[in-house]
Design an enzyme around this catalytic site. Structure first.
Site, short mmCIF file in Angstrom:
data_model
loop_
_atom_site.label_atom_id
_atom_site.label_comp_id
_atom_site.label_asym_id
_atom_site.label_seq_id
_atom_site.Cartn_x
_atom_site.Cartn_y
_atom_site.Cartn_z
CG ASN A 1 -0.46 -0.26 2.51
OD1 ASN A 1 0.48 -1.01 2.67
ND2 ASN A 1 -1.05 0.36 3.51
CD GLU B 1 -1.36 4.55 4.45
OE1 GLU B 1 -0.94 5.41 5.26
OE2 GLU B 1 -1.98 3.53 4.79
CB CYS C 1 -5.36 -1.45 -1.86
SG CYS C 1 -6.76 -0.74 -1.01
CD GLU D 1 -5.28 -5.99 -1.31
OE1 GLU D 1 -4.77 -4.84 -1.24
OE2 GLU D 1 -5.95 -6.48 -0.40
CB CYS E 1 -8.67 -4.73 -4.14
SG CYS E 1 -7.56 -3.36 -3.76
N1 THU Z 1 -5.21 -1.55 2.47
C1 THU Z 1 -4.68 -2.36 1.52
O1 THU Z 1 -3.61 -2.08 0.97
N2 THU Z 1 -5.34 -3.50 1.21
C2 THU Z 1 -6.48 -3.93 1.83
O2 THU Z 1 -7.01 -4.96 1.48
C3 THU Z 1 -7.06 -3.15 2.91
C4 THU Z 1 -6.47 -1.81 3.11
C5 THU Z 1 -4.48 -0.35 2.85
C6 THU Z 1 -5.09 0.94 2.42
C7 THU Z 1 -4.50 1.88 3.44
O3 THU Z 1 -3.22 2.30 2.99
C8 THU Z 1 -4.32 1.04 4.68
O4 THU Z 1 -4.37 -0.30 4.25
C9 THU Z 1 -5.37 1.27 5.74
O5 THU Z 1 -6.62 1.08 5.26
#
Ligand code: THU
Length: 170
Positions: A73, A75, A84, A86, A126
């Site tokens: 992920n 941000e 995300c 994925e 995703c």
């Molecule tokens: N996040 C993911 O990368 N994949 C998921 O399946 C759930 C959430 C990330 C998004 C964000 O950067 C952090 O987790 C908190 O939600």
């Protein structure tokens, strides 16, 4: 006639959906290929840019030719601009290997604040992205989920994680 009995009269057929998936207690119980994929996702989680959530997600996609493409992920101070793990992994895999099928994805996560001993299921957006690759490739995309510890859940295809997608489109 009350609403309930009216509703009952209108139902012509009830359908049920069954989803099967495998649960493993230990990493060593997986096939060596699945172990490798989950380990790649675990390594990838360490590289996440999760400054705001402190929640580090790693994903690893197995490509038809055997390559493993990872994502984590990413941000951003402008929150919706992040992505995300994925989708980072799946988009990269498709960009790097446009003519290869995406065979499987492993997803794991750890938090700086709490223990993740349950799997992290992919978010709805995703799932939508992953199922489209599954449909494009006409190939079930397996999905291996684990927290940073705990049981491992293996789903056999993305349709099981997004039931009814495309079902009524003819
Ligand atoms: N996040 C993911 O990368 N994949 C998921 O399946 C759930 C959430 C990330 C998004 C964000 O950067 C952090 O987790 C908190 O939600």
């Amino acid at each position: 006639m009350n609403f309930k009995s009216l509703q009952k009269n209108l139902v012509t057929m009830q359908q049920n959906i069954t989803i099967s998936y495998d649960v493993f207690d230990r990493l060593e119980d997986l096939s060596s290929n699945d172990q490798k994929l989950l380990k790649a996702a675990t390594e990838a989680a360490k590289g996440a840019y999760a400054l705001y959530s402190k929640f580090h997600v790693g994903a690893a996609v197995l490509v038809e030719n055997g390559d493993i493409i990872v994502g984590n992920n990413q941000e951003n101070l402008a929150y919706p601009s992040g992505l995300c793990a994925e989708r980072v992994a799946a988009f990269s895999a498709s960009a790097l290997h446009p003519n290869q099928k995406l065979m499987a994805i492993a997803i794991t996560a750890f938090s700086e604040d709490f223990v993740t001993d349950k799997p992290i299921p992919p978010c709805g957006a995703c799932r939508q992205v992953l199922i489209e690759y599954e449909i494009r490739d006409n190939q079930p995309m397996r999905c291996i989920l684990r927290g940073s510890t705990g049981q491992i859940f293996v789903f056999h295809n993305m349709h099981d994680l997004l039931p009814l997608q495309g079902k009524f489109l003819g």
